[in-house]
Design a protein around this motif. Structure first.
Motif, short mmCIF file in Angstrom:
data_model
loop_
_atom_site.label_atom_id
_atom_site.label_comp_id
_atom_site.label_asym_id
_atom_site.label_seq_id
_atom_site.Cartn_x
_atom_site.Cartn_y
_atom_site.Cartn_z
N VAL A 242 -8.63 10.95 1.11
CA VAL A 242 -8.34 9.55 0.78
C VAL A 242 -6.96 9.17 1.32
N LEU A 243 -6.01 10.09 1.18
CA LEU A 243 -4.65 9.84 1.65
C LEU A 243 -4.64 9.59 3.16
N ASP A 244 -5.48 10.31 3.88
CA ASP A 244 -5.57 10.13 5.33
C ASP A 244 -6.02 8.70 5.67
N VAL A 245 -7.00 8.19 4.93
CA VAL A 245 -7.47 6.83 5.17
C VAL A 245 -6.37 5.82 4.85
N MET A 246 -5.65 6.04 3.75
CA MET A 246 -4.57 5.13 3.36
C MET A 246 -3.45 5.14 4.41
N HIS A 247 -3.16 6.34 4.94
CA HIS A 247 -2.14 6.43 5.99
C HIS A 247 -2.58 5.64 7.23
N ARG A 248 -3.83 5.78 7.59
CA ARG A 248 -4.32 5.04 8.78
C ARG A 248 -4.19 3.54 8.56
N ALA A 249 -4.53 3.11 7.34
CA ALA A 249 -4.47 1.68 7.05
C ALA A 249 -3.04 1.16 7.06
N ALA A 250 -2.09 1.97 6.55
CA ALA A 250 -0.72 1.49 6.40
C ALA A 250 0.14 1.70 7.65
N TYR A 251 -0.08 2.82 8.35
CA TYR A 251 0.85 3.20 9.41
C TYR A 251 0.29 3.03 10.82
N SER A 252 -1.01 3.17 10.99
CA SER A 252 -1.56 3.13 12.35
C SER A 252 -1.50 1.71 12.90
N PRO A 253 -1.34 1.59 14.21
CA PRO A 253 -1.36 0.25 14.84
C PRO A 253 -2.79 -0.28 14.90
N ASP B 65 -6.59 -6.06 12.45
CA ASP B 65 -6.84 -6.52 11.08
C ASP B 65 -8.21 -6.07 10.61
N SER B 66 -9.18 -6.09 11.53
CA SER B 66 -10.54 -5.68 11.17
C SER B 66 -10.56 -4.21 10.75
N GLU B 67 -9.84 -3.35 11.48
CA GLU B 67 -9.79 -1.93 11.13
C GLU B 67 -9.08 -1.71 9.80
N PHE B 68 -8.02 -2.50 9.56
CA PHE B 68 -7.32 -2.39 8.27
C PHE B 68 -8.28 -2.66 7.12
N TYR B 69 -9.04 -3.72 7.21
CA TYR B 69 -9.96 -4.06 6.12
C TYR B 69 -11.08 -3.03 6.00
N ALA B 70 -11.49 -2.45 7.12
CA ALA B 70 -12.52 -1.41 7.07
C ALA B 70 -12.00 -0.17 6.33
N TYR B 71 -10.74 0.21 6.62
CA TYR B 71 -10.13 1.34 5.91
C TYR B 71 -9.99 1.04 4.42
N MET B 72 -9.51 -0.17 4.12
CA MET B 72 -9.30 -0.53 2.71
C MET B 72 -10.62 -0.61 1.96
N ALA B 73 -11.68 -0.95 2.66
CA ALA B 73 -13.00 -0.97 2.01
C ALA B 73 -13.36 0.44 1.52
N GLN B 74 -13.05 1.46 2.36
CA GLN B 74 -13.32 2.84 1.94
C GLN B 74 -12.49 3.21 0.70
N LEU C 232 0.83 -1.21 0.00
CA LEU C 232 0.00 0.00 0.00
C LEU C 232 0.86 1.26 0.00
N LEU C 233 2.08 1.17 0.52
CA LEU C 233 2.96 2.35 0.60
C LEU C 233 3.23 2.94 -0.78
N TYR C 234 3.33 2.10 -1.80
CA TYR C 234 3.57 2.60 -3.16
C TYR C 234 2.42 3.50 -3.61
N TYR C 235 1.20 3.07 -3.38
CA TYR C 235 0.04 3.86 -3.81
C TYR C 235 -0.12 5.12 -2.96
N ILE C 236 0.33 5.07 -1.71
CA ILE C 236 0.33 6.28 -0.89
C ILE C 236 1.26 7.33 -1.49
#
Length: 468
Positions: free
Chosen positions: A271-282, A285-294, A190-194
């Protein structure tokens, strides 16, 4: 520039084949690219040991919960909902407004450029402090060129971004759906797309700043024209006020375009904020998939929307570049239309503003029946109303050879083409390119005026005499 469309994931420059290696150890994704735009021969390790696959069933449940339901629903509805939750605006509508405003500005530049040529010619007769007045058109053309550069950059960015979005959907989404690939590995990819989203955001900010500078230069031009004309001659050049007014409207349009461009930057930031949360935030797994769904919802069909914007602007650019600017120093107002062949004028019979009343050639007498309002339209054409009541139009019921010209309640559009580049004398053309014609070059009162095949003789040439 040739935008059109892409197939097989290629946009302008060819994208390479992208393939995903399956359950290998180590598992890798390899991008092979002939373009410097994309990572070349980059290997991203997604797994090191078979133990990484231990949570397959749990991942499968999360993917089914967050990701799979999105793929069968109305994407536009989902996208609007997602942007609303992020505090942004669905980009399809924004890009439609951006396209419309961009083309209005393109035409605005063209008609003002045409207007500055006769203004410069007029000002050659005057000096300020013993020096000739500097021409306005060259500096205006420089502003127009800078706007065109911003526009081309915007189109190129849209096309390239469409390619990255398409790549995200074709590559990243299948990886997210794969319950055998660990979340940490998905975050690394995901870092590449960020990084690409960050570039897009920076591009949008730079274009917004460039538009602000162009807006200020347009405003300075309007002020300088007013100042120079007032110094050169106390009696203001009769059409300068209208010309300055049109320049100021263009300035406001450029400001609106900047706001739309800023809206796109704000959306990208969201959108970038959501991608950052998905990639960098602790995250779990459920939260990661919720972010990626957005993110998936937002990017679905985005490549099509971006290419549609680029294609429409390119098509509109070609249309406006080929259009002969129809405005001389006069940009609308009240006129008498005098035939070059006879010096008779266009006349509303009996000054009666009724539907179907005859419009004819007549000796000039200075009455309202011979005065006509030119009303410029956004596409460069005109509507023409009688000054008797301002409601009936000089119009044609049938756009054909020998079509009658009469007073009508329904408007017709006219394109005014300057004769031999001389602004002041025009050929009036219908939509289908038939010319306003004084029958037989007859100077007698009540001579028929009609549409006729364009031949350019003096009975189809009309001098615009401005009514003071």
């Amino acid at each position: 520039m040739n935008v059109r469309c892409y197939s097989g994931g290629s946009v302008r420059s060819p994208w390479s084949f992208i393939y995903i290696s399956t359950l290998l150890n180590p598992l890798t994704i390899e991008y092979l690219s002939s373009s410097s735009i994309i990572m070349s021969s980059t290997h991203i390790p997604l797994s090191s040991t078979p133990a990484d696959y231990g949570a397959t069933s749990e991942h499968s449940g999360l993917i089914k919960q967050h990701i799979l339901p999105l793929l069968g629903q109305d994407q536009e509805v989902l996208r609007k909902r997602a942007y609303a939750s992020l505090g942004g605006v669905e980009p399809k509508e924004t890009l439609e407004h951006l396209t419309e405003k961009t083309l209005e500005i393109k035409y605005g530049f063209a008609k003002i450029t045409a207007s500055l040529d006769p203004l410069d010619a007029y000002l050659r007769n005057y000096e300020i402090d013993g020096r000739p007045i500097e021409r306005f058109q060259p500096s205006w053309l420089a502003i127009q060129a800078d706007f065109d550069n911003v526009l081309r950059h915007s189109m190129n960015t849209a096309v390239n971004d469409a390619g990255y979005v398409k790549q995200f959907i074709d590559v990243m989404v299948p990886i997210i759906k794969d319950d055998k690939i660990p979340v940490d590995s998905k975050k690394k990819l995901l870092l590449y797309y960020i990084s690409r989203a960050e570039e897009t955001c920076n591009d949008a900010k730079l274009m917004t700043m460039s538009l602000r500078t162009i807006s200020q230069r347009i405003s300075d031009t309007a002020n300088n024209i007013t100042r120079v004309v007032n110094i050169a001659e106390k009696k203001s050049y009769t059409t300068v006020a209208r010309l300055v007014g049109v320049i100021k409207v263009l300035k406001l349009d450029v400001d609106k375009l900047g706001l739309l461009q800023n809206s796109i930057a704000s959306n990208t930031l969201a959108v970038l904020d959501v991608m950052h949360r998905a990639a960098y935030s602790p995250t779990t797994d459920s939260e990661f998939y919720a972010y990626m769904a957005q993110v998936i919802v937002i990017t679905q069909d985005s490549s099509i929307i971006l290419l549609d914007y680029a294609n429409k602007v390119e098509a509109g650019e070609t249309q406006y570049d080929q259009k002969t600017p129809v405005f001389g120093p006069a940009l609308g107002g009240l006129y008498v239309f005098c035939c070059v062949a006879t010096r008779t004028v266009v006349d509303l019979a009996g000054a009666v503003p009724e539907d179907g009343n005859k419009i004819q050639g007549y000796q000039a007498n200075g009455t309202l029946a011979q005065q006509w309002n030119l009303i410029p339209k956004p596409d460069g054409s005109y509507e023409i109303t009688s000054s008797v009541d301002g409601k009936v139009f000089m119009a044609y019921a049938e756009d054909r050879n020998r079509g009658a010209i009469s007073a009508r309640y329904a408007p017709s559009r006219w394109v005014l083409t300057p004769v031999n580049g001389h602004y002041g004398t025009y050929v009036f053309l219908s939509r289908r390119q038939f010319a306003l014609d004084l029958l037989g070059s007859n100077a007698a009162n009540e001579t028929t005026i009609m549409l006729y095949n364009k031949h350019g003789d003096s009975n189809q040439q009309w001098i615009l005499q401005e009514v003071m």
